[in-house]
Design an enzyme around this catalytic site. Structure first.
Site, PDB file in Angstrom:
ATOM      1  N   ILE A 125     -10.141  -1.597  -3.939  1.00  0.00           N
ATOM      2  CA  ILE A 125     -10.640  -1.568  -5.299  1.00  0.00           C
ATOM      3  C   ILE A 125      -9.362  -2.310  -5.591  1.00  0.00           C
ATOM      4  O   ILE A 125      -8.721  -1.938  -6.620  1.00  0.00           O
ATOM      5  CB  ILE A 125     -10.969  -0.800  -6.598  1.00  0.00           C
ATOM      6  N   GLU A 180       0.732   7.485   6.220  1.00  0.00           N
ATOM      7  CA  GLU A 180       1.127   8.281   6.059  1.00  0.00           C
ATOM      8  C   GLU A 180       1.070   9.909   6.590  1.00  0.00           C
ATOM      9  O   GLU A 180       1.549  10.486   5.859  1.00  0.00           O
ATOM     10  CB  GLU A 180      -0.858   8.491   5.339  1.00  0.00           C
ATOM     11  N   GLY A 208      -5.778   4.458  -5.659  1.00  0.00           N
ATOM     12  CA  GLY A 208      -5.666   3.671  -6.779  1.00  0.00           C
ATOM     13  C   GLY A 208      -5.560   4.788  -8.448  1.00  0.00           C
ATOM     14  O   GLY A 208      -6.729   5.417  -7.924  1.00  0.00           O
ATOM     15  N   MET A 250     -10.318   5.693   0.158  1.00  0.00           N
ATOM     16  CA  MET A 250     -11.027   5.540   1.315  1.00  0.00           C
ATOM     17  C   MET A 250     -11.901   6.294   2.325  1.00  0.00           C
ATOM     18  O   MET A 250     -11.937   6.010   2.748  1.00  0.00           O
ATOM     19  CB  MET A 250     -10.483   4.096   1.282  1.00  0.00           C
ATOM     20  N   GLU A 251     -10.599   7.027   2.091  1.00  0.00           N
ATOM     21  CA  GLU A 251     -11.524   8.686   2.782  1.00  0.00           C
ATOM     22  C   GLU A 251     -12.033  10.119   2.747  1.00  0.00           C
ATOM     23  O   GLU A 251     -12.585  11.005   3.547  1.00  0.00           O
ATOM     24  CB  GLU A 251      -9.871   8.802   3.805  1.00  0.00           C
ATOM     25  N   ASP A 284      -1.046   2.242  -6.818  1.00  0.00           N
ATOM     26  CA  ASP A 284      -1.214   0.920  -7.287  1.00  0.00           C
ATOM     27  C   ASP A 284      -2.138   1.302  -8.429  1.00  0.00           C
ATOM     28  O   ASP A 284      -2.615   2.962  -8.461  1.00  0.00           O
ATOM     29  CB  ASP A 284      -2.267   0.393  -6.419  1.00  0.00           C
TER      30      ASP A 284
HETATM   31  N1  SAH Z   1      -2.870  -3.003   3.769  1.00  0.00           N
HETATM   32  C1  SAH Z   1      -3.848  -2.295   4.381  1.00  0.00           C
HETATM   33  C2  SAH Z   1      -5.037  -2.206   3.779  1.00  0.00           C
HETATM   34  C3  SAH Z   1      -4.904  -0.655   3.088  1.00  0.00           C
HETATM   35  S1  SAH Z   1      -6.371  -0.284   2.568  1.00  0.00           S
HETATM   36  C4  SAH Z   1      -3.900  -2.738   5.412  1.00  0.00           C
HETATM   37  O1  SAH Z   1      -3.874  -4.613   5.520  1.00  0.00           O
HETATM   38  O2  SAH Z   1      -4.259  -2.563   6.765  1.00  0.00           O
HETATM   39  C5  SAH Z   1      -6.036   1.012   1.208  1.00  0.00           C
HETATM   40  C6  SAH Z   1      -5.699   2.355   1.415  1.00  0.00           C
HETATM   41  O3  SAH Z   1      -5.348   3.417   0.690  1.00  0.00           O
HETATM   42  C7  SAH Z   1      -6.731   3.122   2.260  1.00  0.00           C
HETATM   43  O4  SAH Z   1      -6.323   4.072   2.912  1.00  0.00           O
HETATM   44  C8  SAH Z   1      -7.135   4.096   0.772  1.00  0.00           C
HETATM   45  O5  SAH Z   1      -7.825   5.124   1.391  1.00  0.00           O
HETATM   46  C9  SAH Z   1      -5.811   3.956  -0.194  1.00  0.00           C
HETATM   47  N2  SAH Z   1      -6.282   3.219  -1.614  1.00  0.00           N
HETATM   48  C10 SAH Z   1      -4.716   2.942  -2.032  1.00  0.00           C
HETATM   49  N3  SAH Z   1      -5.103   2.598  -3.598  1.00  0.00           N
HETATM   50  C11 SAH Z   1      -6.850   1.537  -3.613  1.00  0.00           C
HETATM   51  C12 SAH Z   1      -8.079   1.443  -3.994  1.00  0.00           C
HETATM   52  N4  SAH Z   1      -6.816   0.998  -5.110  1.00  0.00           N
HETATM   53  N5  SAH Z   1      -8.604   1.252  -3.753  1.00  0.00           N
HETATM   54  C13 SAH Z   1      -9.073   2.118  -2.249  1.00  0.00           C
HETATM   55  N6  SAH Z   1      -8.475   2.394  -1.936  1.00  0.00           N
HETATM   56  C14 SAH Z   1      -7.370   2.693  -1.762  1.00  0.00           C
END
Ligand code: SAH
Length: 230
Positions: A152, A12, A78, A172-173, A196
């Site tokens: 989620i 990002e 998301g 998530m932030e 997503d």
């Molecule tokens: N693939 C990463 C984890 C990603 S977690 C790894 O394995 O390290 C998802 C990140 O994108 C978080 O920072 C959150 O802010 C954002 N995000 C995107 N889609 C999301 C969703 N469906 N639910 C929660 N956070 C989501």
């Protein structure tokens, strides 16, 4: 003006670091802070690592140690609102914590005493974003973003978050960063590009679209810097 630009993941902020003049990298509290300039602005740039705790820590450091006067967040999210498709941009009008729950004591979801459910973003920064979107003919949705320490990928959970908080997107932030800025009286802005739809395909979509969506968000944020006055 000292402006903080943050993301959660390296993907990002990489497209932002590529567009600014890097001056110094400072390691502090197990994270890296990139001091940079872009036109007339002094910037502090960092990715926090995923989740509310990491992002609250990074935001606090950007404000307290690096004296940021505004904070801009760029990243992916998301979609909940059906108008939002992969790659689309959303700015938060306000944010909440969907996983904060002391409802056992009769409190509403997302609420703890002496605080509030929603934290509001800066209308000045949001207006700048809308102006940039108009100029560039980019579709920009304004809405509520729900934050929690969960990725989620479940339509029932997504529906619950929509019904409970009237949310348009999930990540998530954002809210944790927002509550930090609100406490310090610093204007903040949260921009997310959709990676997503928080449904059963979300994990797959996220991996596929993270880079392009993160780039969309970063490109837009950089353009906004031209409209933020010294
Ligand atoms: N693939 C990463 C984890 C990603 S977690 C790894 O394995 O390290 C998802 C990140 O994108 C978080 O920072 C959150 O802010 C954002 N995000 C995107 N889609 C999301 C969703 N469906 N639910 C929660 N956070 C989501």
């Amino acid at each position: 003006m000292n402006i903080a630009i943050m993301g959660a993941m390296v993907e990002e902020i990489t497209p932002i670091l590529e567009r600014v003049t890097l001056k110094e990298t400072i390691e502090y509290a197990k994270n890296k802070y990139y001091l940079a300039s872009y036109k007339q602005h002094n910037l502090v740039i960092a990715y926090s690592k995923i989740g509310k705790v990491h992002s609250a820590l990074t935001a606090s450091i950007m404000l307290e140690k690096f004296k940021a006067e505004k904070l801009l967040f760029s990243g992916v999210a998301g979609a909940i609102n059906e108008q939002l498709h992969i790659g689309d941009l959303i700015i938060a009008t306000k944010l909440c914590q969907h996983d904060l729950d002391i409802s056992a004591f009769g409190h509403p979801y997302g609420y703890v005493p002496e605080s509030k459910i929603y934290v509001e973003t800066s209308s000045t920064l949001n207006n700048i974003a809308k102006k940039v979107a108009d100029k560039l003919n980019i579709n920009l949705l304004e809405g509520i973003i729900a934050t929690g320490d969960q990725f989620i990928n479940d339509t029932q959970k997504k529906q619950w978050i929509k019904d409970t908080f009237n949310a348009d997107a999930i990540e998530m932030e954002g809210a944790s960063v927002g509550f930090v800025c609100d406490a310090f009286g610093v204007e903040f802005f949260v921009l997310r590009a959709i990676s997503d739809s928080a449904d059963m395909d979300a994990g797959f979509d996220f991996d596929k679209f993270l880079e392009t969506s993160a780039q969309n968000s970063a490109d837009f944020l950089i353009k906004m810097l031209d409209y933020i006055d010294e």
